[in-house]
Design a protein around this motif. Structure first.
Motif, PDB file in Angstrom:
ATOM      1  N   ALA A   2       0.733  -1.241  -0.441  1.00  0.00           N
ATOM      2  CA  ALA A   2       0.219   0.110   0.063  1.00  0.00           C
ATOM      3  C   ALA A   2       0.464   1.049   0.136  1.00  0.00           C
ATOM      4  CB  ALA A   2      -0.973   0.187   1.015  1.00  0.00           C
ATOM      5  N   SER A   3       0.449   2.540  -0.740  1.00  0.00           N
ATOM      6  CA  SER A   3       0.938   3.931  -0.871  1.00  0.00           C
ATOM      7  C   SER A   3       0.518   4.477   0.474  1.00  0.00           C
ATOM      8  CB  SER A   3       0.661   4.477  -1.777  1.00  0.00           C
ATOM      9  OG  SER A   3      -0.894   4.527  -1.823  1.00  0.00           O
ATOM     10  N   ARG A   4      -0.877   3.583   1.398  1.00  0.00           N
ATOM     11  CA  ARG A   4      -0.889   4.595   3.398  1.00  0.00           C
ATOM     12  C   ARG A   4      -1.867   3.514   2.981  1.00  0.00           C
ATOM     13  NH1 ARG A   4      -4.764  10.389   3.388  1.00  0.00           N
ATOM     14  NH2 ARG A   4      -5.120   9.766   5.013  1.00  0.00           N
ATOM     15  N   LEU A   5      -1.431   3.929   4.788  1.00  0.00           N
ATOM     16  CA  LEU A   5      -2.223   2.576   5.735  1.00  0.00           C
ATOM     17  C   LEU A   5      -2.409   3.704   7.144  1.00  0.00           C
ATOM     18  CD1 LEU A   5      -2.611   0.170   6.101  1.00  0.00           C
ATOM     19  CD2 LEU A   5      -0.702  -0.142   8.027  1.00  0.00           C
ATOM     20  N   ASP A   6      -3.999   3.444   6.729  1.00  0.00           N
ATOM     21  CA  ASP A   6      -5.121   3.881   8.234  1.00  0.00           C
ATOM     22  C   ASP A   6      -5.318   3.145   8.939  1.00  0.00           C
ATOM     23  OD1 ASP A   6      -4.093   7.015   7.645  1.00  0.00           O
ATOM     24  OD2 ASP A   6      -5.963   6.458   6.080  1.00  0.00           O
ATOM     25  N   ILE A   7      -6.013   2.788  10.111  1.00  0.00           N
ATOM     26  CA  ILE A   7      -6.040   2.528  11.738  1.00  0.00           C
ATOM     27  C   ILE A   7      -6.770   3.495  12.316  1.00  0.00           C
ATOM     28  CG2 ILE A   7      -6.047   0.796  12.811  1.00  0.00           C
ATOM     29  CD1 ILE A   7      -2.919  -0.056  11.968  1.00  0.00           C
TER      30      ILE A   7
ATOM     31  N   THR B 172      -7.371   0.311   6.454  1.00  0.00           N
ATOM     32  CA  THR B 172      -7.804   1.148   5.200  1.00  0.00           C
ATOM     33  C   THR B 172      -6.653   1.451   4.392  1.00  0.00           C
ATOM     34  OG1 THR B 172      -9.570   1.976   5.715  1.00  0.00           O
ATOM     35  CG2 THR B 172      -8.730   2.749   3.830  1.00  0.00           C
ATOM     36  N   ALA B 173      -5.803   0.480   3.754  1.00  0.00           N
ATOM     37  CA  ALA B 173      -5.449   0.529   2.879  1.00  0.00           C
ATOM     38  C   ALA B 173      -5.192   1.283   0.802  1.00  0.00           C
ATOM     39  CB  ALA B 173      -4.348  -0.644   2.281  1.00  0.00           C
ATOM     40  N   GLU B 174      -4.528   2.347   0.850  1.00  0.00           N
ATOM     41  CA  GLU B 174      -4.693   2.340  -0.442  1.00  0.00           C
ATOM     42  C   GLU B 174      -3.318   2.374  -1.420  1.00  0.00           C
ATOM     43  OE1 GLU B 174      -3.801   7.106  -1.157  1.00  0.00           O
ATOM     44  OE2 GLU B 174      -5.681   6.971  -0.523  1.00  0.00           O
ATOM     45  N   LEU B 175      -4.012   2.151  -2.394  1.00  0.00           N
ATOM     46  CA  LEU B 175      -3.268   1.954  -3.675  1.00  0.00           C
ATOM     47  C   LEU B 175      -3.499   2.879  -4.544  1.00  0.00           C
ATOM     48  CD1 LEU B 175      -4.401  -2.217  -3.657  1.00  0.00           C
ATOM     49  CD2 LEU B 175      -1.719  -1.175  -3.283  1.00  0.00           C
ATOM     50  N   ARG B 176      -1.884   3.717  -5.257  1.00  0.00           N
ATOM     51  CA  ARG B 176      -2.164   4.415  -5.981  1.00  0.00           C
ATOM     52  C   ARG B 176      -2.633   3.224  -7.520  1.00  0.00           C
ATOM     53  NH1 ARG B 176      -3.097   9.499  -4.703  1.00  0.00           N
ATOM     54  NH2 ARG B 176      -2.250   9.651  -2.714  1.00  0.00           N
ATOM     55  N   THR B 177      -3.136   3.908  -8.196  1.00  0.00           N
ATOM     56  CA  THR B 177      -3.476   3.530  -9.520  1.00  0.00           C
ATOM     57  C   THR B 177      -2.312   3.818 -10.638  1.00  0.00           C
ATOM     58  OG1 THR B 177      -5.442   3.442  -9.186  1.00  0.00           O
ATOM     59  CG2 THR B 177      -4.760   3.491 -11.820  1.00  0.00           C
ATOM     60  N   PRO B 178      -1.246   3.170 -10.955  1.00  0.00           N
ATOM     61  CA  PRO B 178      -0.328   3.862 -11.899  1.00  0.00           C
ATOM     62  C   PRO B 178      -1.015   4.569 -13.373  1.00  0.00           C
ATOM     63  CG  PRO B 178      -0.819   1.639 -12.410  1.00  0.00           C
ATOM     64  CD  PRO B 178      -1.794   1.529 -11.195  1.00  0.00           C
ATOM     65  N   GLU B 179       0.241   5.891 -13.488  1.00  0.00           N
ATOM     66  CA  GLU B 179      -0.397   6.485 -14.695  1.00  0.00           C
ATOM     67  C   GLU B 179      -0.092   5.366 -15.744  1.00  0.00           C
ATOM     68  OE1 GLU B 179      -1.554   9.185 -14.393  1.00  0.00           O
ATOM     69  OE2 GLU B 179      -1.196   9.291 -12.099  1.00  0.00           O
ATOM     70  N   THR B 180      -1.033   6.029 -16.878  1.00  0.00           N
ATOM     71  CA  THR B 180      -1.291   5.412 -18.539  1.00  0.00           C
ATOM     72  C   THR B 180       0.615   4.981 -18.677  1.00  0.00           C
ATOM     73  OG1 THR B 180      -2.607   6.449 -18.558  1.00  0.00           O
ATOM     74  CG2 THR B 180      -1.994   5.094 -20.403  1.00  0.00           C
ATOM     75  N   GLY B 181       0.905   3.730 -18.683  1.00  0.00           N
ATOM     76  CA  GLY B 181       2.124   3.508 -19.439  1.00  0.00           C
ATOM     77  C   GLY B 181       3.380   2.247 -18.402  1.00  0.00           C
TER      78      GLY B 181
END
Length: 141
Positions: free
Chosen positions: A113-118, A128-137
């Protein structure tokens, strides 16, 4: 995307406190995120956080439940698991020995995860774990 869909999109799943529900939660996540570059990481996070809820809280006891929420926006996937409480301490990292069969779940989630909140208290915690969506390509999550 349909004009009537909001962004971000949010889905929720209430799971009874049985081990086989982890399989159902993983499949549900995989179906929602079908074709998304973060689908595999999200599925692993769901498995780890759901398993932690069943193992360490009242979610895994008789009549226990846990709530899974997925939020999808163009830039991120957020995975939240809310447990049924029963423990005053919040989820935390542990130092697992080399041959331990448990104790690495939250470390795995933090690595992905790029971020974790408890948040929460003895009545229930939400991780809550957040994954950043990669930019196109860009490379996948």
């Amino acid at each position: 995307m349909d004009d009537y869909m909001s962004t971000p999109r949010v889905w929720g799943l209430m799971c009874p406190g049985f081990r086989e529900e982890i399989t159902r939660a993983r499949r549900w996540t995989r179906d929602i995120l079908s074709g998304h570059p973060c689908a595999d990481d999200a599925e692993l996070i769901v498995s780890e956080l759901g398993s932690n809820a069943l193992t360490h809280t009242a979610s895994g006891r008789d009549l226990g439940t846990f709530q899974l929420t997925l939020a999808l926006s163009p830039h991120a996937v957020a995975i939240s698991v809310t447990d049924a409480g029963g423990r005053p301490a919040e989820p935390h990292l542990t130092d697992a020995d080399l041959y331990d069969t448990h104790g690495r779940g939250l470390s795995i989630v933090m690595a992905l995860a790029s971020r974790l909140d408890i948040t929460g208290n003895k009545h229930g915690h939400t991780v809550t774990a957040e994954l950043r969506t990669p930019e196109t390509g860009a490379a996948a999550c």
